[in-house]
Design a protein around this motif. Structure first.
Motif, PDB file in Angstrom:
ATOM      1  N   UNK A 524       8.136  -1.831  11.329  1.00 24.60           N
ATOM      2  CA  UNK A 524       7.734  -2.622  12.488  1.00 24.60           C
ATOM      3  C   UNK A 524       7.062  -3.905  12.014  1.00 24.60           C
ATOM      4  N   UNK A 525       7.290  -5.000  12.749  1.00 27.62           N
ATOM      5  CA  UNK A 525       6.692  -6.286  12.409  1.00 27.62           C
ATOM      6  C   UNK A 525       5.322  -6.492  13.058  1.00 27.62           C
ATOM      7  N   UNK A 526       4.829  -5.477  13.767  1.00 32.13           N
ATOM      8  CA  UNK A 526       3.490  -5.538  14.360  1.00 32.13           C
ATOM      9  C   UNK A 526       2.847  -4.171  14.205  1.00 32.13           C
ATOM     10  N   UNK A 527       1.552  -4.147  13.963  1.00 33.60           N
ATOM     11  CA  UNK A 527       0.874  -2.873  13.759  1.00 33.60           C
ATOM     12  C   UNK A 527       0.749  -2.080  15.050  1.00 33.60           C
ATOM     13  N   UNK A 528       0.474  -2.794  16.141  1.00 32.54           N
ATOM     14  CA  UNK A 528       0.226  -2.109  17.405  1.00 32.54           C
ATOM     15  C   UNK A 528       1.470  -1.334  17.836  1.00 32.54           C
ATOM     16  N   UNK A 532       5.934   5.909  14.146  1.00 34.32           N
ATOM     17  CA  UNK A 532       6.374   6.409  12.847  1.00 34.32           C
ATOM     18  C   UNK A 532       6.934   5.297  11.970  1.00 34.32           C
ATOM     19  N   UNK A 533       7.041   4.080  12.526  1.00 35.43           N
ATOM     20  CA  UNK A 533       7.532   2.961  11.730  1.00 35.43           C
ATOM     21  C   UNK A 533       6.423   2.452  10.814  1.00 35.43           C
ATOM     22  N   UNK A 534       6.784   2.016   9.625  1.00 35.24           N
ATOM     23  CA  UNK A 534       5.833   1.457   8.670  1.00 35.24           C
ATOM     24  C   UNK A 534       5.649  -0.027   8.990  1.00 35.24           C
ATOM     25  N   UNK A 535       4.408  -0.484   9.063  1.00 30.43           N
ATOM     26  CA  UNK A 535       4.161  -1.901   9.316  1.00 30.43           C
ATOM     27  C   UNK A 535       4.601  -2.726   8.117  1.00 30.43           C
ATOM     28  N   UNK A 536       5.374  -3.752   8.363  1.00 32.31           N
ATOM     29  CA  UNK A 536       5.841  -4.658   7.314  1.00 32.31           C
ATOM     30  C   UNK A 536       5.658  -6.089   7.829  1.00 32.31           C
ATOM     31  N   UNK A 537       4.631  -6.809   7.372  1.00 30.09           N
ATOM     32  CA  UNK A 537       4.374  -8.137   7.926  1.00 30.09           C
ATOM     33  C   UNK A 537       5.565  -9.069   7.713  1.00 30.09           C
ATOM     34  N   UNK A 538       6.021  -9.744   8.755  1.00 22.16           N
ATOM     35  CA  UNK A 538       7.165 -10.640   8.599  1.00 22.16           C
ATOM     36  C   UNK A 538       6.744 -11.962   7.966  1.00 22.16           C
ATOM     37  N   UNK A 539       7.682 -12.600   7.273  1.00 22.39           N
ATOM     38  CA  UNK A 539       7.417 -13.932   6.741  1.00 22.39           C
ATOM     39  C   UNK A 539       7.240 -14.906   7.901  1.00 22.39           C
ATOM     40  N   UNK A 540       6.307 -15.821   7.760  1.00 19.04           N
ATOM     41  CA  UNK A 540       6.048 -16.759   8.855  1.00 19.04           C
ATOM     42  C   UNK A 540       7.109 -17.855   8.883  1.00 19.04           C
ATOM     43  N   UNK A 541       7.638 -18.127  10.076  1.00 15.18           N
ATOM     44  CA  UNK A 541       8.569 -19.244  10.288  1.00 15.18           C
ATOM     45  C   UNK A 541       8.152 -19.963  11.562  1.00 15.18           C
ATOM     46  N   UNK A 628      -0.600  -4.143  -5.398  1.00 16.77           N
ATOM     47  CA  UNK A 628      -0.615  -4.099  -3.938  1.00 16.77           C
ATOM     48  C   UNK A 628      -1.477  -5.209  -3.356  1.00 16.77           C
ATOM     49  N   UNK A 629      -2.608  -5.489  -3.968  1.00 15.27           N
ATOM     50  CA  UNK A 629      -3.481  -6.551  -3.475  1.00 15.27           C
ATOM     51  C   UNK A 629      -2.803  -7.913  -3.573  1.00 15.27           C
ATOM     52  N   UNK A 630      -2.155  -8.169  -4.707  1.00 16.45           N
ATOM     53  CA  UNK A 630      -1.451  -9.445  -4.864  1.00 16.45           C
ATOM     54  C   UNK A 630      -0.362  -9.587  -3.805  1.00 16.45           C
ATOM     55  N   UNK A 631       0.414  -8.537  -3.622  1.00 21.95           N
ATOM     56  CA  UNK A 631       1.491  -8.597  -2.636  1.00 21.95           C
ATOM     57  C   UNK A 631       0.929  -8.744  -1.232  1.00 21.95           C
ATOM     58  N   UNK A 632      -0.203  -8.100  -0.948  1.00 22.94           N
ATOM     59  CA  UNK A 632      -0.810  -8.208   0.377  1.00 22.94           C
ATOM     60  C   UNK A 632      -1.288  -9.624   0.650  1.00 22.94           C
ATOM     61  N   UNK A 633      -1.770 -10.304  -0.382  1.00 27.07           N
ATOM     62  CA  UNK A 633      -2.218 -11.686  -0.153  1.00 27.07           C
ATOM     63  C   UNK A 633      -1.043 -12.561   0.271  1.00 27.07           C
ATOM     64  N   UNK A 634       0.036 -12.542  -0.525  1.00 24.23           N
ATOM     65  CA  UNK A 634       1.166 -13.419  -0.227  1.00 24.23           C
ATOM     66  C   UNK A 634       1.994 -12.917   0.957  1.00 24.23           C
ATOM     67  N   UNK A 635       2.035 -11.598   1.141  1.00 24.85           N
ATOM     68  CA  UNK A 635       2.859 -11.058   2.204  1.00 24.85           C
ATOM     69  C   UNK A 635       2.164 -10.923   3.538  1.00 24.85           C
ATOM     70  N   UNK A 636       0.808 -10.853   3.528  1.00 23.43           N
ATOM     71  CA  UNK A 636       0.089 -10.617   4.784  1.00 23.43           C
ATOM     72  C   UNK A 636      -0.934 -11.700   5.100  1.00 23.43           C
TER      73      UNK A 636
END
Length: 864
Positions: A524-528, A532-541, A628-636
């Motif tokens: 899912x692209x939103x946490x709310x 059962x879907x895993x949150x995956x932040x989308x790239x900003x456009x 994970x922290x590095x990826x969270x910075x750039x991905x989230x």
């Protein structure tokens, strides 16, 4: 009491689930002020608390220790009361029993010892004496915060800033920044997280999911809520509960698979740390940048690029899933997964090398058939190693040993595999001659309408154009992705009406999060409401806000190319966002240049950070946390930052440790500076973690592949110049060359187009000077023609400092020109303007804080 009989064996999935949940009692224990809730739950369930203590807790000095295991049992009681259920093929009673016994495994239960050994190996310590004492006394346990990892990194580039902390709260862009201590509020935070954990678990544990979906949902919940809950409160205060549990799950799953394959289900065999049982493996997507920017024309480029980047990530996701399915393993075996790369812990199964060879060939065949050699998927594995390697730490800066040594061997195996790309496909005689890949153009409709290189074999129903398979998939996904709620990974179905994108292993994508039990994984692209879907932040456009924006008229963008409100911006529209409105309301005009900036950035010395920055403790959990922290910075955090402060920026990719952004040129330098400042805050001000960047300024019609190469060159220049810097103006759009500059003097002056490297401090000063010059131009104090002369003299000043004899007279000539100009100004303007000119071009020998060439260029471009 739970099952009394020893459990003879566990499946890898059961072992993984037990590993993920074995320490959940630590959160429950800290969320409650005392054990009244625990006693009440046992009484209501008709369970004997004293008997459970003696069964699952170790005893020391006459008292039971490690009481968090009781609270893990308390969690399982809560799930029973809530009617939650395990997947049908999972022995839930066995999972619960081995999870709560990880500190007191039964002497005759190999399954108990699987999880107990995994816990000990993952932490790298046989016992945690100080943790045990604190838990027994109960003093300070509920106030303990997670010590932030990044401020502690040390690779010899300065003294780390000292201890900083992450309070226990849900993962979010704001929470990623470390801060000072606030222990008094920790009990409330633990309580909120515990309530959120129970709600989150219930959201997917009622639906009869497959074991794989259940595990993925549990991993997602764990990362979201347990990332800042300390696993060890004293001995290892910077290890989060999530990363420790995931490492335990990976080791336990691998152990269960190895012992099942060897039919070695005895306690002695499980506790044997000398026999090689493990291997590290890696999947690495290579050629990303080259494949990403292969475009024939610019129509719809922003949509296709976003979808291609997404599909490349999905390709790695599908390949990982395929490999795990072939080996009968769980997703918990994936230790690292970011930036087009995944690292896995595998059991050293019989015939593993042959299986890996078969899977490699399968991937090679698929990549050739779909990407024609533009993109490769490299699979490599290191040698087998024994459990004792997890315990050997070694010292930073010395020869690698232990787990660090095994990661170094894996890196060597990966580099060797990259030297023979597509080996599985080549072995079947695929190449024609030397390195030439045949393409089936005889059965195609010419070249693909999007990439212009691969055979066009599919007609896209949306526009009727003929494309290759991957570009057709990108075009179709690109239509849905900007407005999608998420996506699902599904098994292949040729009859599927939407013809979703085919991925390695015959898997396919659907652009929404929930597809029922058929989905192998759901995101899912939103946490709310993710369920059962895993949150995956989308790239900003960026999205179109006003199709009738007059700046689009000024930039010459046809009305038919502007889309509707909410549509993805084209690159021409992004360039037009750099234009400004100047003048009073009645005389308002549009000024500036509609150029793009391509910004590329990555973390400096990241290899050294992973190899030496963690000191002696390079356990799987700590390495996974760092990744994970590095990826969270750039991905989230980055998408959050862009949406808030730089909304016209397009993300080509961001994750792992790097990014590639396309922005209106006017916002690119402030964006780069803001990014560096924000990353420094994320690292807690640690000088051992820095960022370098490169920027290329181009016209929206400039080929993107060339623009990215220019940005890459600028980034390389920044790194060669000392790192923690920015490279820019490697090549300037031809239109920026003005005749005024060339007529000024016959003696050549170096152009800003020759490439520059600035420190971040110098960039800050340069932007300040550029703003001051722009304000002076807008106020009518400085004419643009004079800015042209300033820029020329700034170039001469730089040439003189570099030893160019013909530029040595720059100061005398500049002072003459400046004096003549200042004499024409009114007295009330002269003083401030003179100070501004002196700031821009100080006399020889004086240090210039700002780069006047770049500052005057920015001011000129803003007022063109």
């Amino acid at each position: 009491m739970r099952e009394q009989q020893p459990i003879p064996r566990l499946t890898p999935m059961e072992a993984a689930l037990a590993g993920l949940l074995h320490d959940i009692g630590k959160l429950a224990q800290r969320a409650h002020p005392d054990e009244q809730a625990l006693a009440r739950a046992y009484a209501e369930a008709g369970r004997d608390l004293a008997g459970t203590e003696s069964a699952i807790l170790p005893k020391r000095d006459g008292r039971y220790t490690h009481r968090h295991a009781l609270w893990s049992d308390f969690f399982f009681l809560q799930t029973e009361r809530g009617g939650l259920r395990w997947p049908g093929d999972i022995n839930g009673a066995a999972v619960e029993a081995v999870a709560v016994r990880h500190h007191a495994p039964r002497h005759d239960s190999p399954a108990d010892w699987i999880v107990a050994e995994a816990d000990r190996l993952a932490s790298g310590l046989e016992r945690k004496e100080k943790d045990e004492q604190e838990e027994t006394r109960g003093i300070g346990l509920r106030e303990r915060e997670l010590r932030a990892l990044l401020p502690e990194i040390a690779i010899g580039r300065g003294a780390p800033p000292g201890a900083q902390w992450h309070p226990a709260e849900e993962l979010s862009p704001e929470a990623l920044l470390p801060r000072g201590r606030s222990p008094a509020d920790q009990p409330r935070r633990f309580g909120a997280l515990w309530d959120a954990w129970l709600r989150g678990f219930a959201a997917f544990a009622r639906h009869g999911l497959s074991a794989g979906r259940f595990e993925r949902a549990l991993l997602g919940l764990s990362e979201r809520l347990l990332w800042a809950v300390p696993s060890s409160t004293v001995d290892q205060p910077d290890i989060p509960l999530h990363d420790h549990a995931r490492a335990v799950a990976a080791i336990a799953a691998a152990l269960a698979a190895w012992h099942e394959a060897q039919a070695a289900w005895t306690v002695e065999a499980v506790r044997d740390r000398k026999t090689p049982k493990f291997r590290l493996a890696c999947l690495d997507l290579s050629g990303i940048q080259h494949a990403l920017f292969r475009l024939d024309g610019r129509e719809g480029a922003s949509r296709i690029l976003r979808a291609r980047s997404f599909l490349m990530g999905a390709t790695v996701e599908a390949a990982v899933q395929r490999l795990l399915d072939r080996l009968g393993l769980t997703f918990s075996c994936v230790l690292l997964h970011a930036g087009g790369k995944a690292e896995l812990l595998l059991p050293d199964l019989p015939g593993l090398e042959e299986t890996l060879k078969t899977v490699r060939a399968e991937f090679d065949d698929w990549m050739i058939a779909h990407w024609q050699g533009d993109l490769g998927l490299v699979l490599a594995a290191g040698p087998a190693f024994a459990a004792e390697q997890f315990l050997h730490r070694g010292k930073a800066g010395e020869v690698a040993e232990g787990y660090r040594q095994e990661r170094a061997r894996l890196a060597a195996a990966l580099e060797a595999a990259k030297l023979t790309p597509f080996a599985g496909w080549r072995g079947k005689g695929g190449f024609l001659g030397t390195g030439v890949i045949p393409a089936p153009f005889d059965e195609a409709r010419g070249a693909c309408a999007s990439c212009g290189a691969r055979p066009a074999v599919v007609q896209t129903a949306l526009d009727g154009a003929w494309r290759c398979g991957v570009c057709d998939a990108a075009y179709r996904i690109g239509q849905k992705l900007p407005k999608a709620e998420g996506y699902a990974l599904l098994a292949a179905d040729p009859a599927q009406e939407e013809a979703p994108a085919v991925l390695p292993g015959g898997l396919r994508l659907a652009a929404w999060p929930e597809r029922g039990p058929a989905a192998l994984a759901s995101f899912a692209f939103a946490r709310a409401g993710a369920g059962s879907a895993v949150f995956r932040p989308p790239a900003y456009v960026p999205r179109v806000a006003a199709p009738a924006d007059p700046r689009y008229d000024h930039a010459g963008i046809p009305a038919d190319d502007r889309g509707e409100a909410g549509d993805l911006m084209t690159f021409a529209q992004i360039g037009a966002e750099a234009l400004e409105f100047a003048g009073e309301e009645e005389n308002r005009r549009i000024v500036g240049r509609d150029l793009l900036a391509v910004l590329k950035a990555d973390v400096d010395h990241l290899g050294r950070v992973f190899a030496a920055g963690l000191g002696n403790d390079r356990s799987p959990a700590r390495i996974a946390q760092l990744s994970r922290l590095m990826d969270a910075y750039f991905g989230e955090r980055l998408p959050w930052l862009l949406a808030r402060d730089f909304p016209a920026t397009y993300t080509v990719y961001a994750g792992g440790d790097d990014l590639l952004l396309i922005a209106p040129w006017r916002f690119a330098l402030p964006l780069a500076l803001r990014l560096r400042e924000d990353f420094a805050a994320f690292a807690g001000g640690n000088p051992n973690l820095t960022l370098s960047a490169g920027i290329a300024f181009v016209h929206p019609k400039h080929p993107l592949a060339l623009a990215v190469e220019e940005a890459e060159d600028a980034l390389s220049a920044a790194k060669a110049g000392g790192r923690d810097r920015i490279g820019l103006f490697g090549r300037v759009p031809e239109a920026a060359k003005d005749a005024e500059e060339r007529k000024e003097d016959r003696a050549p002056a170096p152009r800003h187009g020759s490439g520059r490297v600035l420190t971040w401090k110098a960039l800050c000063a340069t932007l300040g000077l550029a703003d001051a010059l722009n304000d002076a131009v807008r106020a009518g104090h400085l004419p643009p023609t004079f800015l042209h002369r300033m820029r020329w003299f700034a170039a001469r000043r730089r040439a003189a400092e570099a030893g160019e004899p013909r530029a040595a007279d720059w100061n005398a000539k500049w002072r003459y020109h400046a004096a003549r100009f200042l004499d024409r100004l009114a007295p009330d303007r002269r003083r401030d303007t003179e100070a501004l000119l002196l700031q821009a071009l100080p006399p020889p020998g004086a240090t210039a804080a700002a780069d006047a060439e770049i500052a005057t260029t920015v001011a000129l471009w803003r007022n063109r």
